[in-house]
Design a protein around this motif. Structure first.
Motif, mmCIF file in Angstrom:
data_model
loop_
_atom_site.group_PDB
_atom_site.id
_atom_site.type_symbol
_atom_site.label_atom_id
_atom_site.label_comp_id
_atom_site.label_asym_id
_atom_site.label_seq_id
_atom_site.Cartn_x
_atom_site.Cartn_y
_atom_site.Cartn_z
ATOM 1 N N VAL A 288 2.041 -2.690 -17.375
ATOM 2 C CA VAL A 288 1.468 -3.775 -16.938
ATOM 3 C C VAL A 288 -0.098 -2.837 -18.596
ATOM 4 C CG1 VAL A 288 -0.202 -5.456 -15.760
ATOM 5 C CG2 VAL A 288 1.956 -4.666 -14.561
ATOM 6 N N ALA A 289 -0.560 -2.392 -17.668
ATOM 7 C CA ALA A 289 -1.691 -1.757 -18.706
ATOM 8 C C ALA A 289 -1.934 -1.928 -20.621
ATOM 9 C CB ALA A 289 -2.147 -0.657 -18.204
ATOM 10 N N ALA A 290 0.058 -2.099 -20.826
ATOM 11 C CA ALA A 290 -0.589 -1.455 -21.739
ATOM 12 C C ALA A 290 0.465 -2.655 -22.763
ATOM 13 C CB ALA A 290 0.824 -0.892 -22.421
ATOM 14 N N VAL A 291 0.285 -3.819 -21.783
ATOM 15 C CA VAL A 291 0.694 -5.211 -22.981
ATOM 16 C C VAL A 291 -0.291 -5.881 -22.917
ATOM 17 C CG1 VAL A 291 2.178 -7.175 -22.232
ATOM 18 C CG2 VAL A 291 3.057 -5.311 -22.038
ATOM 19 N N GLU A 292 -0.860 -6.495 -23.836
ATOM 20 C CA GLU A 292 -1.865 -7.704 -23.815
ATOM 21 C C GLU A 292 -1.266 -8.738 -24.062
ATOM 22 O OE1 GLU A 292 -4.154 -6.831 -27.893
ATOM 23 O OE2 GLU A 292 -4.091 -3.945 -27.580
ATOM 24 N N MET A 293 -2.527 -9.340 -23.342
ATOM 25 C CA MET A 293 -2.100 -10.317 -22.698
ATOM 26 C C MET A 293 -2.656 -11.914 -24.071
ATOM 27 S SD MET A 293 -2.899 -10.792 -18.698
ATOM 28 C CE MET A 293 -2.216 -12.506 -18.249
ATOM 29 N N GLN A 294 -1.768 -12.777 -24.617
ATOM 30 C CA GLN A 294 -2.100 -13.143 -25.577
ATOM 31 C C GLN A 294 -2.087 -14.629 -25.407
ATOM 32 O OE1 GLN A 294 -1.473 -11.780 -28.751
ATOM 33 N NE2 GLN A 294 -1.201 -9.673 -27.739
ATOM 34 N N HIS A 295 -3.353 -15.466 -25.839
ATOM 35 C CA HIS A 295 -4.062 -16.894 -25.089
ATOM 36 C C HIS A 295 -3.988 -17.672 -26.326
ATOM 37 C CE1 HIS A 295 -4.455 -15.108 -21.528
ATOM 38 N NE2 HIS A 295 -5.485 -13.830 -21.632
ATOM 39 N N ALA B 140 0.491 -1.209 -0.380
ATOM 40 C CA ALA B 140 -0.080 -0.150 0.351
ATOM 41 C C ALA B 140 1.101 1.541 -0.240
ATOM 42 C CB ALA B 140 -0.967 0.104 1.164
ATOM 43 N N ARG B 141 1.911 1.399 0.448
ATOM 44 C CA ARG B 141 3.263 2.709 0.826
ATOM 45 C C ARG B 141 3.918 2.042 -0.276
ATOM 46 N NH1 ARG B 141 1.435 1.373 6.010
ATOM 47 N NH2 ARG B 141 3.418 0.126 5.976
ATOM 48 N N ALA B 142 3.447 1.982 -1.495
ATOM 49 C CA ALA B 142 4.609 1.774 -2.283
ATOM 50 C C ALA B 142 5.168 2.409 -3.653
ATOM 51 C CB ALA B 142 3.790 0.895 -4.129
ATOM 52 N N SER B 143 6.556 1.955 -3.721
ATOM 53 C CA SER B 143 7.787 3.487 -4.714
ATOM 54 C C SER B 143 6.747 4.223 -5.462
ATOM 55 C CB SER B 143 8.731 2.378 -5.193
ATOM 56 O OG SER B 143 8.553 1.513 -5.657
ATOM 57 N N SER B 144 7.859 5.267 -6.297
ATOM 58 C CA SER B 144 7.181 5.879 -7.183
ATOM 59 C C SER B 144 7.537 4.721 -8.660
ATOM 60 C CB SER B 144 7.995 7.118 -7.318
ATOM 61 O OG SER B 144 9.807 6.839 -6.959
ATOM 62 N N SER B 145 8.714 3.583 -8.614
ATOM 63 C CA SER B 145 8.674 2.684 -9.521
ATOM 64 C C SER B 145 7.325 2.295 -9.807
ATOM 65 C CB SER B 145 9.882 2.616 -9.599
ATOM 66 O OG SER B 145 11.250 2.635 -9.248
ATOM 67 N N LEU B 146 7.285 2.113 -9.364
ATOM 68 C CA LEU B 146 6.025 1.322 -9.529
ATOM 69 C C LEU B 146 4.760 1.821 -10.268
ATOM 70 C CD1 LEU B 146 4.698 -0.717 -5.940
ATOM 71 C CD2 LEU B 146 4.717 -2.014 -7.870
ATOM 72 N N ILE B 147 4.398 3.540 -10.657
ATOM 73 C CA ILE B 147 4.027 3.736 -11.271
ATOM 74 C C ILE B 147 4.286 3.534 -13.377
ATOM 75 C CG2 ILE B 147 3.546 6.596 -12.700
ATOM 76 C CD1 ILE B 147 3.737 7.187 -10.212
ATOM 77 N N ALA B 148 5.576 2.751 -13.203
ATOM 78 C CA ALA B 148 6.216 2.916 -14.769
ATOM 79 C C ALA B 148 5.846 1.365 -15.102
ATOM 80 C CB ALA B 148 7.540 2.691 -14.656
ATOM 81 N N LEU B 149 5.989 0.576 -13.588
ATOM 82 C CA LEU B 149 5.140 -0.928 -13.854
ATOM 83 C C LEU B 149 3.504 -0.779 -14.080
ATOM 84 C CD1 LEU B 149 5.712 -3.894 -13.120
ATOM 85 C CD2 LEU B 149 5.082 -4.006 -11.387
ATOM 86 N N HIS B 150 2.682 -0.485 -13.566
ATOM 87 C CA HIS B 150 1.420 0.136 -13.957
ATOM 88 C C HIS B 150 1.341 0.034 -14.987
ATOM 89 C CE1 HIS B 150 -0.958 -1.118 -10.207
ATOM 90 N NE2 HIS B 150 -0.009 -0.410 -9.237
ATOM 91 N N GLU B 151 1.783 0.760 -16.198
ATOM 92 C CA GLU B 151 1.558 1.284 -17.199
ATOM 93 C C GLU B 151 2.176 0.285 -18.194
ATOM 94 O OE1 GLU B 151 4.046 4.824 -16.853
ATOM 95 O OE2 GLU B 151 2.783 6.945 -16.452
#
Length: 289
Positions: free
Chosen positions: A282-289, A269-280
């Motif tokens: 993750v949101a951008a990568v489409e999961m291929q099935h 919950a008290r996350a580092s600022s670098s996690l913003i980049a990770l969230h971006e």
């Protein structure tokens, strides 16, 4: 402090040492040094199993916050320096680490060259514990996370499950299959409590004829795929399992209850600022099935 948290969570010196990749003697020395510095016993060693003392329980709450603050301070200092590279520690279970995280890491490397990503592969319970004590900044896993004030969690996708059967199996040409279609089939599964085992059990939750037949167990999903290939049984796994890409098995979409499994991302919950980049990423990568 991270060593103390790991021992406090596991109450087992050897298991704590294994999880943080240190020797048991090193873990013991660190705990003894911390107790000597504080002048109190943090663990009760009177029985065969460790137990936290009142002082140890008190320190555990502060330890989580201290670790989070230290990580936040390090990120802020490195960001202010401009030229320094920050490190983001991300964990995932075997399938997600192989099938999904490489694309996330590649996108982060392109968009944020100042952030180095370190990937750890572990079981779901270990991932949750390592995010909570600060060893990992975030983790990807199948399923959802119970309510925890120290952790935040978001479902990022629904991964479809498939039935895999040996070549030439009676169900190999089916457009889809459900639990009514496999009443007399033998299944290969992972150990009880594992995320993949929970998927299997959820797929059969509404079945009225009784439990499915278990032909064997393995800790490795890749090994299960190979055993299916050799005709030793069937299995239910996520479609994204990398071992399916080249295995000569029939892949049949699973329908009905439990046909998909959530893919979740957890972070402190008290996350580092670098996690913003990770969230971006993750949101951008489409999961291929």
């Amino acid at each position: 402090m991270k060593t103390f948290v790991r021992v406090a969570r596991t109450l087992n010196l050897s298991e704590a040492a294994r999880q943080i990749h240190r020797t048991q003697s090193s873990v013991t020395e660190q705990i003894q040094a911390l107790e000597a510095d504080l002048g109190v016993a943090l663990f009760d060693r009177s029985n065969r199993r460790l137990a936290l003392t009142a002082a140890g329980t008190c320190l555990l709450d502060y330890a989580d916050r201290l670790i989070g603050l230290a990580d936040e301070a390090r990120d802020a200092v490195l960001a202010a320096a401009g030229s320094a590279c920050r490190t983001l520690a991300v964990g995932g279970i075997e399938t997600l680490a192989a099938a999904f995280l490489p694309d996330v890491v590649a996108r982060m490397a392109a968009a944020h060259p100042d952030i180095a990503v370190r990937v750890t592969v572990a079981q779901t319970s270990a991932l949750h514990a390592q995010v909570k004590d600060g060893t990992l900044d975030a983790a990807l896993f199948f399923g959802t996370l119970p309510q925890d004030d120290d952790l935040a969690c978001s479902v990022i996708a629904q991964a479809p499950l498939v039935l895999i059967v040996p070549p030439g199996h009676r169900l190999a040409a089916r457009a889809s299959a459900g639990h009514d279609d496999v009443a007399r089939e033998r299944f290969l599964v992972t150990a009880s409590g594992c995320a993949y085992r929970r998927m299997f059990e959820a797929a059969f939750r509404s079945r009225v004829e009784g439990e499915p037949v278990i032909a064997g167990e393995s800790d490795s999903v890749a090994a299960i795929v190979r055993m299916v290939e050799r005709g030793l049984g069937c299995a239910i796994v996520p479609r994204m399992v990398p071992a399916l890409a080249e295995a000569p098995v029939a892949i049949v979409p699973w329908h009905g209850e439990g046909a998909t499994v959530p893919v979740s991302l957890a972070w402190r919950a008290r996350a580092s600022s670098s996690l913003i980049a990770l969230h971006e990423a993750v949101a951008a990568v489409e999961m291929q099935h």
